[in-house]
Design an enzyme around this catalytic site. Structure first.
Site, PDB file in Angstrom:
ATOM      1  N   SER A 169      -6.256   1.270   6.245  1.00 14.31           N
ATOM      2  CA  SER A 169      -5.396   2.195   6.992  1.00 14.31           C
ATOM      3  C   SER A 169      -6.128   2.709   8.217  1.00 14.31           C
ATOM      4  CB  SER A 169      -5.036   3.384   6.096  1.00 14.31           C
ATOM      5  OG  SER A 169      -4.386   4.387   6.850  1.00 14.31           O
ATOM      6  N   TYR A 182      -6.689  10.478  -0.070  1.00 11.99           N
ATOM      7  CA  TYR A 182      -6.167   9.205   0.444  1.00 11.99           C
ATOM      8  C   TYR A 182      -7.141   8.606   1.466  1.00 11.99           C
ATOM      9  CZ  TYR A 182      -2.958   5.891   2.746  1.00 11.99           C
ATOM     10  OH  TYR A 182      -2.380   4.770   3.275  1.00 11.99           O
TER      11      TYR A 182
HETATM   12  N1  LIG Z   1       3.200   2.728   5.396  1.00  5.88           N
HETATM   13  C1  LIG Z   1       2.197   3.022   6.186  1.00  5.88           C
HETATM   14  O1  LIG Z   1       2.350   3.589   7.245  1.00  5.88           O
HETATM   15  C2  LIG Z   1       0.819   2.638   5.804  1.00  5.88           C
HETATM   16  C3  LIG Z   1      -0.208   2.953   6.694  1.00  5.88           C
HETATM   17  C4  LIG Z   1      -1.495   2.604   6.369  1.00  5.88           C
HETATM   18  C5  LIG Z   1      -1.747   1.956   5.174  1.00  5.88           C
HETATM   19  N2  LIG Z   1      -0.743   1.671   4.314  1.00  5.88           N
HETATM   20  C6  LIG Z   1      -1.068   1.011   3.076  1.00  5.88           C
HETATM   21  O2  LIG Z   1      -0.246  -0.111   2.885  1.00  5.88           O
HETATM   22  C7  LIG Z   1      -0.075  -0.338   1.506  1.00  5.88           C
HETATM   23  C8  LIG Z   1       1.415  -0.531   1.201  1.00  5.88           C
HETATM   24  O3  LIG Z   1       2.092   0.636   1.545  1.00  5.88           O
HETATM   25  P1  LIG Z   1       3.661   0.713   1.740  1.00  5.88           P
HETATM   26  O4  LIG Z   1       3.881   1.669   2.842  1.00  5.88           O
HETATM   27  O5  LIG Z   1       4.248  -0.611   1.838  1.00  5.88           O
HETATM   28  O6  LIG Z   1       4.068   1.447   0.381  1.00  5.88           O
HETATM   29  P2  LIG Z   1       5.176   1.130  -0.724  1.00  5.88           P
HETATM   30  O7  LIG Z   1       5.229   2.321  -1.601  1.00  5.88           O
HETATM   31  O8  LIG Z   1       6.433   0.674  -0.089  1.00  5.88           O
HETATM   32  O9  LIG Z   1       4.547  -0.070  -1.522  1.00  5.88           O
HETATM   33  C9  LIG Z   1       3.444   0.118  -2.357  1.00  5.88           C
HETATM   34  C10 LIG Z   1       3.639  -0.726  -3.593  1.00  5.88           C
HETATM   35  O10 LIG Z   1       2.470  -0.606  -4.397  1.00  5.88           O
HETATM   36  C11 LIG Z   1       2.868  -0.532  -5.742  1.00  5.88           C
HETATM   37  N3  LIG Z   1       1.845   0.123  -6.555  1.00  5.88           N
HETATM   38  C12 LIG Z   1       1.488   1.428  -6.576  1.00  5.88           C
HETATM   39  N4  LIG Z   1       0.563   1.632  -7.508  1.00  5.88           N
HETATM   40  C13 LIG Z   1       0.300   0.450  -8.088  1.00  5.88           C
HETATM   41  C14 LIG Z   1      -0.556   0.027  -9.118  1.00  5.88           C
HETATM   42  N5  LIG Z   1      -1.343   0.880  -9.773  1.00  5.88           N
HETATM   43  N6  LIG Z   1      -0.558  -1.286  -9.453  1.00  5.88           N
HETATM   44  C15 LIG Z   1       0.241  -2.140  -8.812  1.00  5.88           C
HETATM   45  N7  LIG Z   1       1.080  -1.811  -7.836  1.00  5.88           N
HETATM   46  C16 LIG Z   1       1.110  -0.505  -7.481  1.00  5.88           C
HETATM   47  C17 LIG Z   1       4.141   0.271  -5.711  1.00  5.88           C
HETATM   48  O11 LIG Z   1       4.902   0.039  -6.890  1.00  5.88           O
HETATM   49  C18 LIG Z   1       4.812  -0.248  -4.452  1.00  5.88           C
HETATM   50  O12 LIG Z   1       5.682  -1.330  -4.730  1.00  5.88           O
HETATM   51  C19 LIG Z   1      -0.744   0.801   0.782  1.00  5.88           C
HETATM   52  O13 LIG Z   1      -2.042   0.457   0.388  1.00  5.88           O
HETATM   53  C20 LIG Z   1      -0.815   1.858   1.866  1.00  5.88           C
HETATM   54  O14 LIG Z   1      -1.840   2.770   1.645  1.00  5.88           O
HETATM   55  C21 LIG Z   1       0.540   2.006   4.607  1.00  5.88           C
END
Ligand SMILES: NC(=O)c1ccc[n+]([C@@H]2O[C@H](COP(=O)([O-])OP(=O)(O)OC[C@H]3O[C@@H](n4cnc5c(N)ncnc54)[C@H](O)[C@@H]3O)[C@@H](O)[C@H]2O)c1
Ligand SMILES: [Zn+2]
Length: 684
Positions: free
Chosen positions: A561, A574
């Site tokens: 991130s 986080y």
């Molecule tokens: N959305 C953003 O702006 C953003 C920014 C920086 C980083 N990220 C990172 O990107 C990644 C995906 O985020 P997203 O926005 O698509 O979120 P999201 O919630 O849409 O998807 C995350 C997925 O991870 C799964 N998950 C959570 N805990 C889990 C576990 N213990 N085992 C297996 N699966 C698990 C959830 O069920 C979900 O389907 C994350 O690591 C997040 O930190 C997102």
């Protein structure tokens, strides 16, 4: 005007229906094996007069799913005139190009090598099929005698001959000389049947197939594969799957020395039963026989010569020895038979690997090809059982096998195949892929040719996301809680049993709780560190083991991130977990490079669309912090960026693809920001 209207001729229509019925039952023919035809008339749009046509299944394609577009349409008078210019069996391959001069209109699908048989045999409807029961008779040492015993004079024996124009002439002559016959057994190969009507041809085909099967059933010796071999019985289901998963990466590596392969595993009873009996090493060594098989399964499989109870370590050591001798053997086979005109050797690795007590691994350039190779070997086992039950299995000579495997016409077909997609043969595993960034990444990797394993907390959501991408030949959904080592191990086992191994891992699972230091509970801290820091460690550890055993290199990509770099309020747990992940990228890049495994990361920011993290509170919280409406959060983030663009899940997916593509083959330990430009998070 009627001539320009699209219509399906009734003869062609009944041919398609008959083909679909025959092809739907695997006892009638192997996948994509065999072909059918019908002769009839249509009005020639040029002369307005009736013209006699031949509709025949074209090259490639499967009878069970044949459509009009899969038929070649030839003018019968011109096709039959080829007899007058036929230069003899040494130059029979030239006749395939001549078929193009017999096409009616645009001709439909490309005519196959078997077109001659269909056109030259004097019957309105002809079926050429590869039924296990018929091939069992065709490959029995006394097949000719058996044919007479089983069918009397209704079915005639045709000695082995490679498919082509001459075989067509042979069969046509046999039909002329035996007006009572309804078909023939083609030695070493399959069956051909005919009829005056479509119904009659179908009934005759089915009669030959079923009569052969019934005869085998009734007259077979009790143990066609010999007595049970002590210690070679199937392991209990759970044990054999655990052992299969433990062996899979090594076996995929063995099958991928010349070029990377996707794998398929089956522990079908047919395979386990074959391996549990005494004659399996001798029979496996004799190899397969039906011409369809050689490109798909190679002439013979690699068979592990250890009992079911052998340890994983011993099995791996022995498999590696056997792989060396398999390659030497295959090279020697090529050298024995290749002529200066032969196509170059296509690689010496096995396509079928048999492990007693456990099952069969089969390989191909994609999952469908790997799966069909396995189906073909099951056909071969059925054929060997039938032939040994009545007589002795006697496949065609090795030199004939080579002539088919390295046939110039087959080589030309291979050369015409479309160029593979950039990630073809690669098996990708994406955690947290049922939603948001992970889902978009899985979709992108699949679109670029990878097989994908979608792993998430909910099996149901994971399977739904996989089904959106395609069949289980392309994507499968599995359960995982990445914070549990046991669950991660099960996920990896499911992945390697689905596609043979793993090459490309995306550590994406995550969640975000925005709280100030004083509000962050110990539980908040642990949860985020368990899922992101520990979870990606566990996934990297379990999958790197697979990649190291495969010896095929690999990629691990962390979705960390912007917050792994950027420091802001209300983000201690986080942000710290993300910084942990980001440093894992550098640590593992340094450690895994010697195995050809690249480790890189992507730093997204502000991906609101499709994100479960934003939908489940984080978005509302951020919107409140910034004083905007939640629905405008994406646009708000865009305005904070240098490029003033909203970041979408597909932008992150594209970065993952680029990191894993051949273009960045020399890059490891890198993070790519995908945040539309945030100066405070620039890397330096
Ligand atoms: N959305 C953003 O702006 C953003 C920014 C920086 C980083 N990220 C990172 O990107 C990644 C995906 O985020 P997203 O926005 O698509 O979120 P999201 O919630 O849409 O998807 C995350 C997925 O991870 C799964 N998950 C959570 N805990 C889990 C576990 N213990 N085992 C297996 N699966 C698990 C959830 O069920 C979900 O389907 C994350 O690591 C997040 O930190 C997102
Ligand atoms: Zn055939």
């Amino acid at each position: 005007m009627t001539t320009t209207e699209s219509h399906t001729n009734v003869t062609a229509q009944s041919l398609i229906e008959r083909s679909n019925r025959l092809g739907a039952d695997p006892r009638n023919t192997n996948y994509a094996g065999g072909n059918t035809s019908a002769k009839g008339t249509e009005t020639d749009p040029v002369t307005g007069e009736a013209v006699e046509l031949l509709w025949v299944k074209g090259s490639g394609g499967d009878l069970g799913t044949l459509k009009e577009s899969g038929l070649a349409v030839l003018r019968l008078d011109r096709m039959r005139s080829l007899v007058n210019v036929y230069p003899g069996v040494e130059r029979e391959d030239e006749m395939v190009a001549a078929f193009d001069y017999c096409l009616h209109g645009k001709g439909g699908a490309a005519p196959s090598i078997d077109t001659a048989m269909h056109g030259l045999v004097d019957a309105a409807h002809v079926d050429h099929l590869h039924p296990d029961s018929g091939i069992a008779i065709a490959t029995a040492a006394d097949g000719e005698k058996l044919t007479e015993t089983i069918f009397g004079d209704k079915v005639v024996w045709v000695p082995w001959r490679r498919p082509g124009f001459q075989l067509g002439l042979d069969i046509a002559e046999i039909k002329d000389k035996n007006p009572q016959a309804i078909g023939c057994i083609l030695g070493g190969h399959g069956i051909t049947a005919w009829g005056d009507t479509s119904e009659e041809a179908e009934q005759n085909s089915l009669w030959i197939i079923r009569t052969a099967a019934a005869y085998i059933e009734e007259h077979s010796v009790a143990e066609p594969f010999g007595p049970a071999l002590d210690g070679y019985a199937a392991l209990p289901e759970a044990d054999r799957r655990t052992k299969a998963a433990a062996l899979a990466p090594t076996i995929r590596g063995i099958a991928s020395q010349d070029r990377p392969m996707v794998g398929h595993f089956t522990d079908a009873d047919v395979v386990l039963d074959f391996l549990a009996h005494a004659e399996h090493p001798r029979l496996a060594e004799l190899g397969t026989s039906c011409p369809d098989h050689f490109l798909r399964t190679k002439v013979k499989p690699l068979v592990l010569d250890l009992p079911a109870g052998a340890s994983v370590e011993d099995s791996i050591a022995r498999l590696k020895e056997l792989a060396v001798s398999y390659r030497e053997d295959y090279q020697a086979y090529y050298d024995r038979h290749a002529t200066p005109e032969s196509p170059a050797i296509r690689g010496a690795d096995p396509l079928i690997v048999l492990v007693p007590g456990v099952g069969m691994f089969s390989f191909g350039k994609d999952k469908q090809t790997a799966r069909v190779a396995g189906e073909f070997y099951v056909n071969a086992i059925n054929v060997m059982r039938g032939a040994e039950g009545l007589s002795t299995y006697a496949p065609i000579d090795e030199s004939e096998k080579f002539r088919i495997e390295y046939w110039a016409l087959e080589e030309a077909k291979l050369q015409r195949m479309p160029k593979p997609k950039p990630l073809a043969t690669r098996v990708a595993l994406v955690t947290g892929a049922a939603s948001g960034i992970g889902k978009a990444t899985a979709e992108k990797l699949a679109a670029e040719g990878a097989c994908v394993v979608i792993a998430d907390l909910s099996l149901e959501n994971a399977q739904a996301a996989a089904a959106e991408i395609g069949s289980t030949d392309v994507a499968v959904g599995v359960h995982v809680d990445v914070s549990s080592a046991d669950a991660v191990q099960s996920m990896v086992e499911a992945a390697v049993l689905a596609f043979g191994g793993v090459d490309l891992v995306v550590n994406n699972a995550g969640l975000s709780l925005s709280r100030s230091l004083l509000e962050t509970t110990e539980k908040d801290w642990d949860l985020q560190h368990d899922v992101m820091a520990k979870g990606s460690f566990l996934v990297a550890k379990a999958t790197a083991k697979v990649m190291i055993e495969q010896e095929m290199g690999g990629d691990i990509v962390y979705i960390s991130s912007k917050n792994s770099i950027f420091a802001g309020p209300n983000n201690v747990a986080y942000g710290a977990a993300k910084a942990d992940q980001a440093h894992q990228v550098r640590l593992l890049a340094a450690e895994l490079g010697e195995h050809g495994i690249k480790v890189n990361g992507v730093n997204p920011d502000g991906v609101v669309q499709g994100s479960g993290i934003f939908a489940s509170g984080w978005g509302a919280n951020r919107a409140a912090v910034y004083g905007v409406e939640e629905k405008d959060l994406g646009k708000f983030y865009a305005q904070r960026t240098i490029l003033k663009r909203e970041v979408l899940p597909s932008n992150i997916a594209n970065a993952v693809f680029v990191l894993c593509s051949a273009e960045l083959s020399h890059t490891t330990g890198l993070h790519i920001p995908v945040d539309a430009g945030v100066a405070a998070a620039f890397l330096r």
